[in-house]
Design an enzyme around this catalytic site. Structure first.
Site, PDB file in Angstrom:
ATOM      1  N   LYS A 104       0.827  -1.209   0.000  1.00 19.87           N
ATOM      2  CA  LYS A 104       0.000   0.000   0.000  1.00 19.87           C
ATOM      3  C   LYS A 104       0.860   1.258   0.000  1.00 19.87           C
ATOM      4  CE  LYS A 104      -3.880  -2.356   2.221  1.00 19.87           C
ATOM      5  NZ  LYS A 104      -3.255  -3.670   2.428  1.00 19.87           N
ATOM      6  N   ARG A 105       1.842   1.276  -0.879  1.00 20.92           N
ATOM      7  CA  ARG A 105       2.745   2.418  -0.967  1.00 20.92           C
ATOM      8  C   ARG A 105       2.068   3.608  -1.638  1.00 20.92           C
ATOM      9  NH1 ARG A 105       5.781   0.661   2.956  1.00 20.92           N
ATOM     10  NH2 ARG A 105       7.423  -0.831   2.404  1.00 20.92           N
TER      11      ARG A 105
END
Length: 279
Positions: A104-105
């Site tokens: 979930k960058r």
């Protein structure tokens, strides 16, 4: 840093298509290690965590189209080296299974570039989950390196606080779906995250994005509706989804039969997905 297990890497969509075909499965097994949930007597060191997950992978690889290790679960244990080993093993021993890095960058400039190096050079992922809030320029370093799976309508209870806000009469999650299916997809292979806890929204997303792959978390311990999610999200080809179950498979037993129990739960889930998929 270890060299990539393969000299040539298929595109994310190409890899996933091959995985669906060869496994006959839309099951994605999440790899989220929790030391206090490991089977009794196995220990809780990072080496024990790795050994446990390698056994899970070996027991379920032929039943899954994808494995999805969650970065935070490893980083919290100081187990990044073990995550590297796990990803290397998946890519080397199970090349037909897609490797999704759940990270979930979301950042900009050189920071996004370094996150892309982490995902695709360090962990050799086929695709990585990305937060779309920062827009297209923040996603491009990932799109230039591999697949991107953008958060769209997530499975958590608070998801609607932002994701359902209307923008010119259209919920934000549908704006995200449109952006990823058009602007982002012009730069590389994309997919979306839509939780099994929101099957009606999943159907709306599918109607807007065509055959774009959709990762569907929440069919296991989170209590999402598997059958409704399959009905809402499957493509006319009978694929298009990665239905993710983590804790229900990983911790199917707390005894020495954990790998056998994990396989049995994976088989049960794959059968349920097949039963819900239109002929």
């Amino acid at each position: 840093m270890d060299a990539a297990p393969h000299t040539t890497t298929p595109t994310f969509h190409g890899q996933l298509g091959r995985a669906w075909e060869r496994s006959g499965s839309m099951l994605c097994v999440g790899l989220d290690p929790l030391p206090d949930r490991l089977p009794a007597g196995t220990g809780s060191s990072t080496a024990d965590v790795l050994a446990f997950l390698l056994d899970i992978v070996a027991a379920t690889a032929d039943l899954a189209c994808a494995f999805k290790p969650q970065v935070a679960h490893f980083a919290a244990l100081g187990a990044e080296a073990e995550l590297e080993r796990l990803c290397r093993t998946i890519r080397t021993d199970h090349p037909d299974v897609t490797l999704l890095l759940d990270a979930k960058r979301g950042d900009i400039g050189t920071t996004a570039e370094r996150y892309a190096v982490e995902a695709f050079d360090r962990y050799h992922a086929h695709a990585v989950t990305v937060n779309p809030y920062l827009g297209t320029d923040a996603a491009r370093p990932f799109l230039e390196r591999g697949g991107v799976v953008a958060l769209c309508r997530t499975s958590n209870p608070g998801a609607a606080e932002l994701q359902s806000l209307e923008v010119d009469g259209v919920p934000l999650y549908l704006r995200v779906a449109d952006m990823v299916a058009t602007r982002w997809s012009a730069h590389g292979d994309c997919a979306l995250v839509v939780g099994a806890t929101a099957p009606s929204e999943l159907g709306e997303v599918r109607a807007r994005v065509g055959d774009l792959p959709i990762l569907v978390p929440g069919i296991g311990a989170q209590g999402g509706d598997l059958a409704a999610s399959v009905a809402a999200g499957v493509t006319t080809a009978g694929t298009g989804l990665l239905l993710s179950s983590s804790r229900a498979i990983l911790y199917a037993s707390d005894g020495p039969d954990f790998a056998t129990a994990a396989r049995a739960e994976a088989e049960r889930t794959r059968h349920a997905i097949r039963a819900a998929t239109p002929a």
